[in-house]
Design a protein around this motif. Structure first.
Motif, PDB file in Angstrom:
ATOM      1  N   MET A 270      -9.553 -13.280   6.744  1.00 29.28           N
ATOM      2  CA  MET A 270      -8.523 -12.457   7.334  1.00 29.28           C
ATOM      3  C   MET A 270      -9.138 -11.705   8.505  1.00 29.28           C
ATOM      4  SD  MET A 270      -6.383  -9.281   5.620  1.00 29.28           S
ATOM      5  CE  MET A 270      -6.878  -9.763   4.036  1.00 29.28           C
ATOM      6  N   SER A 271      -8.434 -11.645   9.619  1.00 29.33           N
ATOM      7  CA  SER A 271      -8.944 -10.926  10.780  1.00 29.33           C
ATOM      8  C   SER A 271      -8.706  -9.432  10.614  1.00 29.33           C
ATOM      9  CB  SER A 271      -8.259 -11.428  12.049  1.00 29.33           C
ATOM     10  OG  SER A 271      -6.934 -10.957  12.093  1.00 29.33           O
ATOM     11  N   ASP A 272      -9.344  -8.627  11.477  1.00 25.30           N
ATOM     12  CA  ASP A 272      -9.185  -7.181  11.392  1.00 25.30           C
ATOM     13  C   ASP A 272      -7.767  -6.721  11.660  1.00 25.30           C
ATOM     14  OD1 ASP A 272     -11.753  -6.789  10.695  1.00 25.30           O
ATOM     15  OD2 ASP A 272     -12.467  -6.335  12.708  1.00 25.30           O
ATOM     16  N   THR A 273      -6.965  -7.510  12.359  1.00 25.43           N
ATOM     17  CA  THR A 273      -5.613  -7.098  12.691  1.00 25.43           C
ATOM     18  C   THR A 273      -4.576  -7.647  11.722  1.00 25.43           C
ATOM     19  OG1 THR A 273      -5.378  -8.947  14.204  1.00 25.43           O
ATOM     20  CG2 THR A 273      -6.120  -6.846  15.143  1.00 25.43           C
ATOM     21  N   ALA A 274      -4.961  -8.537  10.844  1.00 23.77           N
ATOM     22  CA  ALA A 274      -4.005  -9.118   9.905  1.00 23.77           C
ATOM     23  C   ALA A 274      -3.769  -8.182   8.739  1.00 23.77           C
ATOM     24  CB  ALA A 274      -4.537 -10.459   9.390  1.00 23.77           C
ATOM     25  N   SER A 275      -2.575  -8.258   8.172  1.00 28.11           N
ATOM     26  CA  SER A 275      -2.245  -7.480   6.980  1.00 28.11           C
ATOM     27  C   SER A 275      -2.371  -8.379   5.773  1.00 28.11           C
ATOM     28  CB  SER A 275      -0.812  -6.974   7.014  1.00 28.11           C
ATOM     29  OG  SER A 275      -0.393  -6.605   8.238  1.00 28.11           O
ATOM     30  N   PRO A 276      -2.702  -7.804   4.615  1.00 30.96           N
ATOM     31  CA  PRO A 276      -2.713  -8.609   3.400  1.00 30.96           C
ATOM     32  C   PRO A 276      -1.296  -9.111   3.134  1.00 30.96           C
ATOM     33  CG  PRO A 276      -3.694  -6.452   3.002  1.00 30.96           C
ATOM     34  CD  PRO A 276      -3.122  -6.445   4.373  1.00 30.96           C
ATOM     35  N   GLN A 277      -1.181 -10.319   2.666  1.00 30.92           N
ATOM     36  CA  GLN A 277       0.124 -10.886   2.366  1.00 30.92           C
ATOM     37  C   GLN A 277       0.281 -11.013   0.867  1.00 30.92           C
ATOM     38  OE1 GLN A 277       2.519 -11.573   4.694  1.00 30.92           O
ATOM     39  NE2 GLN A 277       1.077 -10.525   6.015  1.00 30.92           N
ATOM     40  N   THR A 278       1.486 -10.801   0.392  1.00 31.14           N
ATOM     41  CA  THR A 278       1.779 -10.967  -1.010  1.00 31.14           C
ATOM     42  C   THR A 278       2.785 -12.093  -1.132  1.00 31.14           C
ATOM     43  OG1 THR A 278       1.451  -8.623  -1.304  1.00 31.14           O
ATOM     44  CG2 THR A 278       2.531  -9.770  -3.084  1.00 31.14           C
ATOM     45  N   THR A 279       2.311 -13.238  -1.597  1.00 33.98           N
ATOM     46  CA  THR A 279       3.177 -14.400  -1.750  1.00 33.98           C
ATOM     47  C   THR A 279       2.843 -15.073  -3.060  1.00 33.98           C
ATOM     48  OG1 THR A 279       1.610 -15.780  -0.560  1.00 33.98           O
ATOM     49  CG2 THR A 279       3.380 -14.808   0.737  1.00 33.98           C
ATOM     50  N   GLY A 280       3.613 -16.069  -3.419  1.00 34.52           N
ATOM     51  CA  GLY A 280       3.345 -16.827  -4.623  1.00 34.52           C
ATOM     52  C   GLY A 280       4.030 -16.233  -5.832  1.00 34.52           C
ATOM     53  N   PRO A 281       3.623 -16.661  -7.039  1.00 36.68           N
ATOM     54  CA  PRO A 281       4.312 -16.258  -8.261  1.00 36.68           C
ATOM     55  C   PRO A 281       4.224 -14.766  -8.557  1.00 36.68           C
ATOM     56  CG  PRO A 281       2.340 -17.536  -8.772  1.00 36.68           C
ATOM     57  CD  PRO A 281       2.525 -17.577  -7.286  1.00 36.68           C
ATOM     58  N   ASP A 282       3.197 -14.081  -8.041  1.00 32.23           N
ATOM     59  CA  ASP A 282       3.046 -12.655  -8.322  1.00 32.23           C
ATOM     60  C   ASP A 282       3.770 -11.772  -7.318  1.00 32.23           C
ATOM     61  OD1 ASP A 282       1.505 -13.179 -10.539  1.00 32.23           O
ATOM     62  OD2 ASP A 282      -0.348 -13.215  -9.376  1.00 32.23           O
ATOM     63  N   ALA A 283       4.445 -12.349  -6.326  1.00 32.85           N
ATOM     64  CA  ALA A 283       5.085 -11.567  -5.272  1.00 32.85           C
ATOM     65  C   ALA A 283       6.118 -10.600  -5.838  1.00 32.85           C
ATOM     66  CB  ALA A 283       5.723 -12.483  -4.237  1.00 32.85           C
ATOM     67  N   ALA A 284       6.825 -10.978  -6.897  1.00 30.77           N
ATOM     68  CA  ALA A 284       7.848 -10.105  -7.475  1.00 30.77           C
ATOM     69  C   ALA A 284       7.225  -8.920  -8.199  1.00 30.77           C
ATOM     70  CB  ALA A 284       8.737 -10.893  -8.426  1.00 30.77           C
ATOM     71  N   THR A 285       5.960  -9.016  -8.580  1.00 28.99           N
ATOM     72  CA  THR A 285       5.314  -7.931  -9.309  1.00 28.99           C
ATOM     73  C   THR A 285       4.414  -7.095  -8.412  1.00 28.99           C
ATOM     74  OG1 THR A 285       3.461  -9.316  -9.984  1.00 28.99           O
ATOM     75  CG2 THR A 285       5.365  -9.220 -11.466  1.00 28.99           C
ATOM     76  N   ALA A 286       4.506  -7.304  -7.097  1.00 25.30           N
ATOM     77  CA  ALA A 286       3.645  -6.572  -6.166  1.00 25.30           C
ATOM     78  C   ALA A 286       4.487  -5.863  -5.116  1.00 25.30           C
ATOM     79  CB  ALA A 286       2.670  -7.523  -5.487  1.00 25.30           C
ATOM     80  N   TYR A 287       3.963  -4.757  -4.624  1.00 28.37           N
ATOM     81  CA  TYR A 287       4.591  -4.065  -3.501  1.00 28.37           C
ATOM     82  C   TYR A 287       4.255  -4.816  -2.226  1.00 28.37           C
ATOM     83  CZ  TYR A 287       5.420  -0.145  -6.617  1.00 28.37           C
ATOM     84  OH  TYR A 287       5.852   0.642  -7.639  1.00 28.37           O
ATOM     85  N   GLN A 288       5.166  -4.859  -1.286  1.00 27.13           N
ATOM     86  CA  GLN A 288       4.923  -5.501  -0.005  1.00 27.13           C
ATOM     87  C   GLN A 288       4.141  -4.559   0.901  1.00 27.13           C
ATOM     88  OE1 GLN A 288       5.626  -8.815  -0.900  1.00 27.13           O
ATOM     89  NE2 GLN A 288       5.838  -8.806   1.284  1.00 27.13           N
ATOM     90  N   PRO A 289       3.014  -4.986   1.449  1.00 29.75           N
ATOM     91  CA  PRO A 289       2.263  -4.154   2.389  1.00 29.75           C
ATOM     92  C   PRO A 289       3.076  -3.921   3.657  1.00 29.75           C
ATOM     93  CG  PRO A 289       0.974  -6.062   1.687  1.00 29.75           C
ATOM     94  CD  PRO A 289       2.355  -6.247   1.175  1.00 29.75           C
ATOM     95  N   THR A 290       2.943  -2.745   4.237  1.00 29.99           N
ATOM     96  CA  THR A 290       3.598  -2.434   5.507  1.00 29.99           C
ATOM     97  C   THR A 290       2.545  -1.881   6.456  1.00 29.99           C
ATOM     98  OG1 THR A 290       4.101  -0.117   5.020  1.00 29.99           O
ATOM     99  CG2 THR A 290       5.694  -1.763   4.252  1.00 29.99           C
ATOM    100  N   GLY A 291       2.916  -1.658   7.687  1.00 32.50           N
ATOM    101  CA  GLY A 291       1.994  -1.075   8.656  1.00 32.50           C
ATOM    102  C   GLY A 291       1.499   0.301   8.238  1.00 32.50           C
ATOM    103  N   ARG A 292       2.262   1.003   7.415  1.00 31.15           N
ATOM    104  CA  ARG A 292       1.861   2.339   6.965  1.00 31.15           C
ATOM    105  C   ARG A 292       1.037   2.310   5.684  1.00 31.15           C
ATOM    106  NH1 ARG A 292       6.093   6.959   8.172  1.00 31.15           N
ATOM    107  NH2 ARG A 292       4.308   8.011   7.294  1.00 31.15           N
ATOM    108  N   THR A 293       1.020   1.174   4.977  1.00 30.15           N
ATOM    109  CA  THR A 293       0.292   1.132   3.707  1.00 30.15           C
ATOM    110  C   THR A 293      -0.966   0.282   3.749  1.00 30.15           C
ATOM    111  OG1 THR A 293       1.602  -0.729   2.868  1.00 30.15           O
ATOM    112  CG2 THR A 293       2.405   1.498   2.372  1.00 30.15           C
ATOM    113  N   VAL A 294      -1.226  -0.387   4.859  1.00 31.97           N
ATOM    114  CA  VAL A 294      -2.439  -1.189   4.989  1.00 31.97           C
ATOM    115  C   VAL A 294      -3.517  -0.325   5.640  1.00 31.97           C
ATOM    116  CG1 VAL A 294      -3.478  -3.226   6.041  1.00 31.97           C
ATOM    117  CG2 VAL A 294      -1.146  -3.342   5.165  1.00 31.97           C
ATOM    118  N   PRO A 295      -4.626  -0.086   4.939  1.00 34.08           N
ATOM    119  CA  PRO A 295      -5.679   0.759   5.512  1.00 34.08           C
ATOM    120  C   PRO A 295      -6.316   0.104   6.736  1.00 34.08           C
ATOM    121  CG  PRO A 295      -6.272   0.002   3.296  1.00 34.08           C
ATOM    122  CD  PRO A 295      -4.948  -0.576   3.618  1.00 34.08           C
TER     123      PRO A 295
END
Length: 94
Positions: A1-26
């Protein structure tokens, strides 16, 4: 992952995870951030004190306060007349 990319939440666990946003990605140590609901809830449930941050007269202010969680909702202790709680319902509370 590059320094500018955000973590992505996909796949079977996507429903059990919060979606990262520009305000929640450190901006530093992104690999240490977690968005799994069970993990986030377990961390919140271990604590009673949080640090509530806001901007007052152009300067940041951080206040320790009590909180509790019921389901997906956080309850913050404080007076309805306090600035942080008055401002919390605004579109851009600062």
């Amino acid at each position: 992952m590059s320094d500018t990319a955000s973590p992505q939440t996909t796949g079977p666990d996507a429903a059990t995870a919060y979606q990262p946003t520009g305000r929640t990605v450190p901006t530093r140590s992104r690999d240490r951030a977690a968005y799994d609901r069970e993990l986030v809830h377990s961390i919140l449930d271990e604590a009673y004190v949080c640090h509530l941050g806001f901007v007052r007269d152009g300067a940041p202010v951080v206040l320790p306060t009590l909180f509790g969680r019921i389901g997906e909702r956080l309850y913050v202790h404080g007076s309805t007349g306090s600035r942080p709680l008055r401002e919390s319902g605004r579109t851009d509370p600062g």
